[in-house]
Design a protein around this motif. Structure first.
Motif, short mmCIF file in Angstrom:
data_model
loop_
_atom_site.label_atom_id
_atom_site.label_comp_id
_atom_site.label_asym_id
_atom_site.label_seq_id
_atom_site.Cartn_x
_atom_site.Cartn_y
_atom_site.Cartn_z
N MET A 1 0.85 -1.19 0.00
CA MET A 1 0.00 0.00 0.00
C MET A 1 0.88 1.25 0.00
O MET A 1 1.73 1.41 0.89
N TYR A 9 -7.15 5.72 3.51
CA TYR A 9 -7.84 4.85 4.47
C TYR A 9 -7.81 5.43 5.88
O TYR A 9 -8.76 5.21 6.65
N ASP A 57 -15.19 -2.28 -0.84
CA ASP A 57 -13.76 -2.05 -0.79
C ASP A 57 -13.09 -3.13 0.06
O ASP A 57 -13.61 -3.52 1.11
N GLU A 58 -11.92 -3.61 -0.37
CA GLU A 58 -11.27 -4.74 0.31
C GLU A 58 -10.91 -4.41 1.76
O GLU A 58 -11.11 -5.25 2.66
N ILE A 59 -10.37 -3.22 2.00
CA ILE A 59 -9.97 -2.86 3.37
C ILE A 59 -11.19 -2.67 4.25
O ILE A 59 -11.23 -3.13 5.40
N LEU A 62 -12.50 -6.02 5.15
CA LEU A 62 -11.70 -6.66 6.21
C LEU A 62 -12.11 -6.15 7.59
O LEU A 62 -12.37 -6.95 8.50
#
Length: 418
Positions: A1, A9, A57-59, A62
């Protein structure tokens, strides 16, 4: 990242957490649970309005998954199996009816509107939930946790959640498989119940070992960290066994409740939950497409129709369940209304339907509408039906932390003393 994404983020977390706290505080001021404020903030921040939070969104995903694992772990820590077994036939009858009626009505309505079997099953499953946290909070505020009606509601709500988690594991297994079949559903239910049973049986000798280990290690925060390790490990094992992550997290909570240090663990996990759980609710809200509720848009009318019908059958199904134990001499209206709110548990069902591809965005929005409306209307209706009494100390009072948090309870208590 890279650095740019890191800053993105970090700013996103600031917006989500700040919005969740502000929204929760505002909703509490008007007598509603904080979770609804977090959900509504998510709707505002989501793609259909401001567009700041992308639910896929992936983050974000998570953090959201960690949030739901911690939430179910907290619920497990708050669930006393011994008391659950002592609530008697009234709570069991209410719980079973509170699962069967809404599931049948939700499935029937969705199927009648032309949706597939798997979509209808997920929708029916979402209607089976009852929010332990929200119901407990309202009853505690009214000083009615120790009333027969309060005990019946809490017992039935907890049983509903246990059954509901198994149903969710079943429908998730069906959604990820070749399709619905009674054999596959029975197999998935057997795995879910079996995992819970094996975890609790193994826990009989595991808990004393963990207790001895914790007694020897004096590092600050060790009980909480070890508990989180066990919760994440059991969530992983549950998934590998063919069940759901949340079954493993819930089982970990049931298991670790028997530890002498369980109160210390509860406080530590609750503190961690204050970070992750609001992110889950904001992310769930962000997945709601408000454009699906525009009555002027012909394309939105099917969603509005389904959402409205689900609200009606969701209320009828749970309210009717309160009248099933005909031998109970308490106020059945109170029991029926107390079972209505879906809250955080209903949102978990809706989110899983979206994750497994069973729900489209409009379908998810219709189910989310049902969750929001049932959660909004139950607290004021309970306050109309029950006259407030002085609060009594209750073993179930800790459930409030799942929704309002200890610092908000302290603030409320300080206001009362003033």
């Amino acid at each position: 990242m890279d650095h740019h994404h890191l800053l993105h983020y970090l700013s996103l977390l600031v917006v989500m957490l700040a919005g969740a706290k502000i929204g929760g505080a505002l909703l509490q001021r008007i007598g509603q649970p904080a979770v609804l404020g977090e959900l509504l903030v998510g709707v505002i921040l989501g793609a259909s309005l401001l567009g700041w939070v992308q639910a896929d969104d992936e983050i974000v995903t998570l953090f959201k998954e960690l949030g739901v694992i911690i939430l179910l772990f907290e619920i497990g820590l708050e669930t006393d199996l011994k008391k659950l077994l002592q609530v008697g036939g009234v709570s069991t009858a209410v719980a079973l009816a509170g699962v069967a009626f809404p599931f049948a009505l939700g499935y029937g309505v969705t199927r009648a509107l032309g949706h597939s079997d798997i979509v209808s099953i997920f929708t029916g499953a979402a209607l089976t939930a009852t929010s332990v946290g929200i119901t407990a909070r309202v009853l505690s505020d009214l000083g009615r946790l120790q009333d027969p009606e309060g005990q019946v509601i809490l017992g039935a709500a907890i049983i509903d959640d246990v059954i509901g988690l198994v149903i969710l594991a079943v429908v998730s297994g069906v959604a990820s498989g070749p399709g619905f079949s009674p054999l596959l559903a029975a197999k998935t239910a057997g795995i879910a119940f079996g995992f819970l049973a094996v975890t609790l049986l193994v826990g009989r000798w595991l808990v004393p070992l963990v207790a001895k280990l914790l007694a020897k290690v004096t590092l600050p925060g060790t009980p909480t960290i070890l508990a989180i390790i066990i919760a994440l490990g059991l969530a992983w094992l549950a998934d590998r066994a063919g069940s759901a992550l949340i079954i493993g997290a819930f089982a970990a909570g049931l298991l670790l409740r028997e530890l002498p240090q369980h109160e210390q663990i509860e406080k530590g996990v609750a503190s961690l939950g204050h970070f992750f759980v609001p992110i889950f609710f904001v992310a769930v809200g962000a997945a709601v497409d408000v454009r699906a509720f525009n009555p002027l848009d012909p394309a939105a009318r099917p969603t509005l129709l389904l959402g409205g019908l689900l609200v009606v059958v969701a209320i009828i199904g749970k309210f009717a369940a309160g009248f099933v134990p005909f031998w109970f001499r308490g106020n059945k209206y109170v029991v029926g209304v107390g079972m209505v709110p879906r809250g955080e548990v209903g949102l978990i069902f809706a989110q899983k339907g979206l994750d497994f591809g069973a729900f489209t965005a409009p379908m998810f929005s219709a189910v989310a509408l049902m969750v929001m409306v049932t959660t909004f209307i139950a607290p004021p209706l309970l306050k109309l039906l029950l006259r407030p009494l002085p609060k009594q100390k209750s073993d179930t009072q800790g459930i409030e932390d799942l929704v309002v948090g200890p610092e908000q309870k302290a603030s409320t208590a300080a206001k009362g003393e003033a």
